[in-house]
Enzyme design. Structure first.
Site, PDB file in Angstrom:
ATOM      1  N   GLY A 156       0.831  -1.199   0.000  1.00 27.27           N
ATOM      2  CA  GLY A 156       0.000   0.000   0.000  1.00 27.27           C
ATOM      3  C   GLY A 156       0.862   1.245   0.000  1.00 27.27           C
ATOM      4  O   GLY A 156       1.964   1.260  -0.549  1.00 27.27           O
ATOM      5  N   ILE A 158       2.545   2.864   2.392  1.00 24.13           N
ATOM      6  CA  ILE A 158       3.849   2.811   3.064  1.00 24.13           C
ATOM      7  C   ILE A 158       4.701   1.683   2.499  1.00 24.13           C
ATOM      8  O   ILE A 158       5.899   1.846   2.270  1.00 24.13           O
ATOM      9  CB  ILE A 158       3.656   2.665   4.582  1.00 24.13           C
ATOM     10  CG1 ILE A 158       2.951   3.905   5.141  1.00 24.13           C
ATOM     11  CG2 ILE A 158       4.994   2.459   5.281  1.00 24.13           C
ATOM     12  CD1 ILE A 158       2.645   3.837   6.618  1.00 24.13           C
ATOM     13  N   THR A 237       6.080  -2.454  11.724  1.00 24.26           N
ATOM     14  CA  THR A 237       5.776  -1.078  12.125  1.00 24.26           C
ATOM     15  C   THR A 237       4.306  -0.758  11.851  1.00 24.26           C
ATOM     16  O   THR A 237       3.916   0.410  11.899  1.00 24.26           O
ATOM     17  CB  THR A 237       6.664  -0.073  11.368  1.00 24.26           C
ATOM     18  OG1 THR A 237       6.480  -0.262   9.952  1.00 24.26           O
ATOM     19  CG2 THR A 237       8.124  -0.263  11.722  1.00 24.26           C
ATOM     20  N   ARG A 239       0.866  -2.998  12.790  1.00 22.93           N
ATOM     21  CA  ARG A 239       0.053  -3.294  13.973  1.00 22.93           C
ATOM     22  C   ARG A 239       0.420  -4.678  14.492  1.00 22.93           C
ATOM     23  O   ARG A 239       0.596  -5.621  13.717  1.00 22.93           O
ATOM     24  CB  ARG A 239      -1.446  -3.260  13.639  1.00 22.93           C
ATOM     25  CG  ARG A 239      -1.990  -1.876  13.305  1.00 22.93           C
ATOM     26  CD  ARG A 239      -1.975  -0.951  14.512  1.00 22.93           C
ATOM     27  NE  ARG A 239      -2.505   0.369  14.201  1.00 22.93           N
ATOM     28  CZ  ARG A 239      -1.783   1.398  13.807  1.00 22.93           C
ATOM     29  NH1 ARG A 239      -0.469   1.254  13.650  1.00 22.93           N
ATOM     30  NH2 ARG A 239      -2.352   2.566  13.574  1.00 22.93           N
ATOM     31  N   GLU A 268      -0.102  -1.117  24.648  1.00 21.31           N
ATOM     32  CA  GLU A 268       0.770   0.053  24.636  1.00 21.31           C
ATOM     33  C   GLU A 268       0.268   1.066  25.659  1.00 21.31           C
ATOM     34  O   GLU A 268      -0.938   1.262  25.788  1.00 21.31           O
ATOM     35  CB  GLU A 268       0.790   0.681  23.233  1.00 21.31           C
ATOM     36  CG  GLU A 268       1.359  -0.238  22.168  1.00 21.31           C
ATOM     37  CD  GLU A 268       1.396   0.383  20.775  1.00 21.31           C
ATOM     38  OE1 GLU A 268       1.027   1.566  20.648  1.00 21.31           O
ATOM     39  OE2 GLU A 268       1.784  -0.307  19.834  1.00 21.31           O
ATOM     40  N   HIS A 286       6.510   2.670  19.465  1.00 13.79           N
ATOM     41  CA  HIS A 286       5.492   3.168  18.536  1.00 13.79           C
ATOM     42  C   HIS A 286       5.764   4.617  18.139  1.00 13.79           C
ATOM     43  O   HIS A 286       4.946   5.523  18.347  1.00 13.79           O
ATOM     44  CB  HIS A 286       4.094   3.040  19.128  1.00 13.79           C
ATOM     45  CG  HIS A 286       3.037   2.967  18.062  1.00 13.79           C
ATOM     46  ND1 HIS A 286       1.804   2.379  18.254  1.00 13.79           N
ATOM     47  CD2 HIS A 286       3.022   3.411  16.771  1.00 13.79           C
ATOM     48  CE1 HIS A 286       1.085   2.469  17.137  1.00 13.79           C
ATOM     49  NE2 HIS A 286       1.806   3.096  16.226  1.00 13.79           N
TER      50      HIS A 286
END
Length: 327
Positions: A156, A158, A237, A239, A268, A286
């Site tokens: 996609g 990224i 990086t 999920r 988190e 994150h």
């Protein structure tokens, strides 16, 4: 413009006040919280007077038990996807969700961090830094990237940028994704794997780049990871939920893959976890999208959404049904 009571959650370092775009909120009464809590009672107290809520991505979940205790809330303003927000409840309560989906615009900050983790993992950069700071010299051997196979799982916004970084470093880029994305990768000149199994077997570095939705939750299984090379690096990086629960820890303990570099976790902030005790794992908290440049870009839009709502002309509305609803 009508001034609103605006609350911002989870601004850990009080960064937003330092950005030029913060001046967009000059007409409003702004409260910023720098710590994190997911406790409903605490959040209800913090947001009791808030008319507009600013979220920093998915740091805090906004669920029905909380929303039903916020009679003054009229707007939630954020950017990107919103799995952490119960949109149907917002609509029922007349709370507008404005979220710019920035179609066609990748997070270059996240792509750059991904590449930083690739280099850190393959060259053992954190381990070598720690060795020197402990008064020692070299502590081990890393791996060259050139000539290795970079796997992009999910082609996609990224993933396509990271593929370009791999090409620039002389890597052989291999893609696995849904059919339409594989076709786009082939058009861009990248090799496409014959199957998911062969993809995991061939990659020296494998990086995940897809959204977490029902169809992708747990898409990386224990069997997939077991196919990876003992010298390979697994990078996430995107999920944590893309990986089957517990599978990565067990895979690393079994030696396939040999390394991991991670920026995302099931819980988190993550303060205690077996991954943090593994010498073959590089962990960052994150920070893929956490740069001053990226935040200026993102929050300029988030604050514009607040001003548009205050002017009576809301933009980037996810739930238009809320516009006519009332508490």
């Amino acid at each position: 413009m009508r001034g609103m009571k605006v609350t911002i959650l989870d601004d850990y370092f009080d960064t937003l006040r330092t950005l030029p775009c913060f001046s967009k909120l000059a007409a409003h009464d702004v409260t910023v919280w720098n710590d994190h809590t997911q406790e409903t009672d605490a959040l209800a107290e913090r947001l009791a007077e808030a008319e507009a809520l600013v979220l920093i991505r998915e740091r805090t979940e906004i669920r029905t038990p909380l929303l039903e205790r916020l009679p003054n809330l009229r707007l939630i303003s954020q950017r990107s996807v919103y799995p952490h927000i119960e949109v149907e409840t917002c609509t029922r309560l007349g709370i507008v969700l404005s979220s710019d989906m920035h179609a066609g615009t990748p997070s270059y900050a996240a792509a750059e961090l991904t590449w930083g983790l690739v280099l850190a993992g393959m060259r053992r950069i954190p381990q070598e830094v720690a060795s020197m700071k402990a008064g020692r010299w070299q502590s081990g051997m890393g791996h060259t990237l050139r000539g290795k196979t970079l796997g992009i799982f999910g082609y996609g916004r990224i993933g396509s940028v990271v593929a370009g970084y791999g090409r620039a470093f002389g890597m052989d880029v291999l893609v696995w994704a849904r059919e339409s994305s594989r076709a786009r990768a082939a058009t861009d000149g990248y090799a496409v794997a014959d199957s998911k199994a062969s993809f995991f077997e061939r990659c020296d570095v494998l990086s995940l780049h897809m959204r977490l939705v029902d169809a992708t939750r747990g898409i990386v299984t224990e069997d997939d990871l077991a196919r990876m090379k003992p010298t390979s690096l697994f990078v996430n990086t995107s999920r944590a939920g893309l990986v089957e629960p517990g599978a990565l820890v067990e895979a690393l303990r079994s030696g396939r893959p040999g390394m991991a570099a991670l920026d995302v976790y099931e819980t988190e902030p993550l303060l205690e976890h077996p991954l943090l005790d593994m010498d073959n794992v590089v962990c960052t908290p994150h920070i893929g999208y956490v740069t001053t440049d990226e935040w200026e870009l993102q929050f300029a839009t988030v604050f514009d959404q607040i001003n548009a709502f205050a002017d009576g002309a809301p933009i980037n509305v996810v739930n238009p049904g809320a516009l006519g609803a009332r508490h």
